[in-house]
Motif scaffolding. Structure first.
Motif, PDB file in Angstrom:
ATOM      1  N   ARG A 114       0.856  -1.181   0.000  1.00 35.67           N
ATOM      2  CA  ARG A 114       0.000   0.000   0.000  1.00 35.67           C
ATOM      3  C   ARG A 114       0.893   1.232   0.000  1.00 35.67           C
TER       4      ARG A 114
ATOM      5  N   ASN B 184       5.173   4.913   2.117  1.00 39.41           N
ATOM      6  CA  ASN B 184       5.207   3.839   1.130  1.00 39.41           C
ATOM      7  C   ASN B 184       5.695   2.532   1.744  1.00 39.41           C
ATOM      8  N   GLU B 185       4.850   1.507   1.688  1.00 39.65           N
ATOM      9  CA  GLU B 185       5.274   0.185   2.154  1.00 39.65           C
ATOM     10  C   GLU B 185       6.326  -0.358   1.184  1.00 39.65           C
ATOM     11  N   PRO B 186       7.182  -1.287   1.665  1.00 42.73           N
ATOM     12  CA  PRO B 186       8.271  -1.760   0.802  1.00 42.73           C
ATOM     13  C   PRO B 186       7.820  -2.696  -0.320  1.00 42.73           C
TER      14      PRO B 186
END
Lengths: 307, 307
Positions: free
Chosen positions: A90, A106-108
């Motif tokens: 996500r 920002n997710e990885p």
């Protein structure tokens, strides 16, 4: 069709809050979700311009399902995403309504196994057979080799499919060395790649490193193109208030669209500049305003640079 | 079994970032997810104490599926959630690793239709038949009537099931008037309900408004209880560094657990204080440290107030 690759697709979530205060608790007043990742944005703009676009990359988990559900509702974009066991990331954009500023989280992304990366390469090779051009876009999820884009550039070139690369850091460095037809770095990416903060010098250095053509997006200074056919500047239109999210992806779509329609470089650059500007002024992030695009397309000046 | 009601369940997401800077872009270094909402936290603690707990409330969409998948992995907690068409909300806790502070972003929750609210009431009435106690916890999702908790309190009393209410604002005001067996407001909720910032006066006023017993959680000052059997103070243990998330829910679990085990008020309050403190010192938000709980349970002092 035009193929766009987004290895690290995302479910883009936007939260609106009256005012963002670090270390406080906030009630989100509005939540919106859209399928995201740079290649998906490029495909959406290409489809809006009347091209057939196909998206590939990795997708997984509950967020992957949500992304695919929403992608299915986008006309003109075909879903050729490859499943992985980990969940699609996500991204959360928190819009502070008191200032209009955005804070991004920002997710990885999912961890991709060697078998999943191999399955992707096989799917990609199959898709290249019916692609008239390919765009490789954005960051790599964990587990994908740092030379992934170099591998994908070489496969496209072996299949005689024109290939555009839009990424950053070490994946860009390796990808450029594999001799893509076009790279579209911004000022920060150019500086990171070449060590030079002087954009024109950095563009020349990028071309020497292997890219056949370089179109640098320099924010308010517009585009600078160094190609086998010549060198051009295309200044950005004045007074662009709005949200720059997706402006670079729209520029990529403009360049590809012009290439596929057989336009020369000045017209491709004009499309890129006009689409980019029409994206900044559109109310929704990543959309472009069609009226602004048409109006600007007729007015953008592209100047040949003679040296 | 003990029934806990969480009308606005949540998928609780925690993001760790090296440093949170408003209006900047952040790469999240660690993502964790857990099923959330106050009643789910209460049920988890009850199960850890050896009680059978059943959770109900609304659940829907992709986040609802993710919540149920994770809930299925929790031993001792049964899922009796009622489906709705809208998606279960997410909460995002952004932990700044440079300071340890948390910034919280809470989605509003799904819109619940009158038919969905009616279906829930029917399911709730069925569950009351096998409940030895019920806890009504947290905020209301959009669409649920503001008098929802008053309705659920009356149904529990009609079924002779002891009912605890832990909410805030107008739903608390209306719920208290329906004469629940116990309410557990914190200082802010007490002040909002009664207009008084003097906790002891506010506790008395809350009881006059209809609650049979009031246990106020006053942060570092511990618990204050006003009941038909008497009045007690239970100070919080000294030096509690940690994360207070879920401490109030653990207190609720302690009070219910003590009630069901036939303990008197001082012992119920001791459980609540010790569980609350053991939750603050646990490394993971909402978990409690069993060793700390056992140690504190023997040491907590509960003082009778005579006036």
């Amino acid at each position: 069709m035009i193929l766009t690759v987004t290895l690290n697709t995302a479910l883009d979530i936007t939260y609106r809050v009256p005012r963002l205060r670090p270390h406080a608790s906030h009630r989100v007043t509005e939540v919106t979700e859209r399928p995201g990742g740079k290649g998906l944005n490029v495909a959406r703009v290409l489809a809006a311009l009347g091209h057939e676009a196909t998206v590939t990359g990795f997708v997984g988990g509950g967020t992957g399902r949500a992304l695919r559900d929403r992608l299915a509702a986008v006309d003109g974009v075909s879903d050729a995403l490859v499943p992985v066991s980990g969940p699609t990331r996500r991204t959360v954009a928190v819009v502070d309504e008191s200032t209009g500023d955005t804070t991004q989280l920002n997710e990885p992304g999912p961890h991709v196994s060697p078998a999943e990366w191999a399955a992707f390469q096989e799917a990609y090779a199959g898709l290249l057979g019916s692609a008239s051009a390919v765009a490789l876009c954005g960051s790599l999820p964990p587990g994908v080799p740092v030379g992934a884009y170099a591998t994908l550039v070489r496969a496209a070139r072996a299949a005689s499919v024109p290939v555009l690369l839009d990424t950053s850091g070490e994946p860009l460095r390796r990808g450029v060395a594999a001799r893509p037809d076009l790279v579209k770095p911004n000022a920060g990416e150019l500086a990171e790649l070449t060590g030079s903060h002087e954009p024109l010098q950095a563009v020349r250095d990028t071309r020497r490193r292997g890219a056949h053509a370089v179109v640098a997006s320099l924010g308010a200074r517009g585009l600078y193109a160094l190609t086998p056919d010549g060198e051009w500047r295309a200044p950005a239109p004045d007074r662009l208030a709005g949200n720059p999210t997706g402006a670079g992806d729209s520029a990529v779509a403009g360049l590809l669209s012009g290439l596929l329609d057989g336009e020369d470089w000045p017209r491709r650059l004009a499309r890129a500049v006009a689409l980019s500007a029409a994206t900044v002024v559109a109310p929704a992030a990543g959309e472009f305003d069609a009226g602004t695009y048409e109006k600007l397309l007729a007015r953008v000046s592209v100047d040949r640079v003679t040296s």
